[in-house]
Design an enzyme around this catalytic site. Structure first.
Site, PDB file in Angstrom:
ATOM      1  CD  GLU A  22       7.480  -1.687   8.526  1.00 32.19           C
ATOM      2  OE1 GLU A  22       7.235  -1.866   7.320  1.00 32.19           O
ATOM      3  OE2 GLU A  22       6.989  -2.397   9.419  1.00 32.19           O
ATOM      4  N   GLY A  46       6.499  -8.085   6.472  1.00 36.23           N
ATOM      5  CA  GLY A  46       7.673  -7.991   5.615  1.00 36.23           C
ATOM      6  C   GLY A  46       8.978  -8.008   6.379  1.00 36.23           C
ATOM      7  CB  THR A  98      -0.960   0.011   1.203  1.00 33.63           C
ATOM      8  OG1 THR A  98      -1.706  -1.208   1.231  1.00 33.63           O
ATOM      9  CG2 THR A  98      -1.946   1.171   1.107  1.00 33.63           C
ATOM     10  CG  ASP A 116       1.205  -7.234   8.637  1.00 39.84           C
ATOM     11  OD1 ASP A 116       1.345  -6.993   7.422  1.00 39.84           O
ATOM     12  OD2 ASP A 116       2.156  -7.431   9.403  1.00 39.84           O
TER      13      ASP A 116
END
Length: 234
Positions: free
Chosen positions: A112, A106, A37, A93
């Protein structure tokens, strides 16, 4: 310039990703997440750089997002040079009704999370399939290889069922960009994500886990291009 084909085209993901890119203006320091996304966000920011003269610096969370950003023409920097960001945009997710999220499919959740907490504003982009009343998906936990078995034992004591993530196109476990292993842990319905996050963080050998409790806003894309925006209640 030929851009990397990151995923099968999805109207919902495209809508959310492009809408979030609209939050970015010249002069901003922007955290660029990882996944299908946010790939649309990176591509849209690249278009604006080329066509509108958008002047930004990006901080990437993985080699995947780094390659996409370079191909899109986005100038990159690091947290060492710019430890405070204006905005971070990333996928998820799963995300619940109170904007607590599970990330790490991932295996990039450590970087992140560092990027997300370094930003004044953290926006998640997703389609409706990622939303849920409660979190119940597997929680990724990045661990030092040296500490794998002690961490597994501690997680089981918390009621979790950990499984070492195996690589798909090679033998052996998945190795993160940081050189570590990933445990995917089943907890069932997570009734108190904040408490579980603290418990996991306290285990020696855990580098980072995939529970995110710092989301500012959620952009949900629909097939017709419409966007639903949910903001965290103060």
């Amino acid at each position: 310039m030929t851009e990397r084909n990151t995923s099968t085209d999805s109207p919902e993901k495209r809508a959310a990703g492009i809408a979030a890119a609209g939050l970015v203006s010249s002069g901003m320091l922007v955290g660029l997440g990882t996944g299908s996304t946010v790939a649309y966000t990176i591509k849209e920011l690249g278009r604006r750089v080329r066509e509108e003269g958008l002047d930004i610096l990006g901080v990437v969370t993985s080699y995947q997002s780094e390659m996409l950003a370079i191909e899109a023409g986005i100038r990159l920097t690091t947290l060492a040079q710019h430890p405070e960001l204006d905005l971070a945009i990333d996928g998820a997710d799963q995300i619940d009704s109170e904007l607590r999220a599970i990330k790490g499919g991932g295996a990039a959740h450590t970087r992140e999370k560092i990027v997300s907490v370094s930003a004044r504003r953290f926006v998640v982009v997703a389609d409706e399939s990622k939303t849920s009343k409660q979190l119940d998906k597997l929680v990724p936990v990045e661990v030092l290889p040296f500490a794998k078995e002690p961490v597994v034992k501690k997680i089981r004591e918390l009621g979790g069922k950990p499984q070492l993530r195996s690589a798909v196109k090679k033998d052996g476990p998945v190795i993160t960009d940081n050189g570590n292993f990933v445990l995917d842990v089943e907890f069932g319905v997570i009734k108190d994500p904040e408490a579980l996050a603290l418990q996991l963080s306290s285990i020696p050998g855990v580098v980072e886990h995939g529970i995110f409790c710092n989301v500012s806003e959620l952009y949900i894309g629909n097939k017709d291009g419409a966007i639903k925006i949910i903001t965290r209640q103060k």
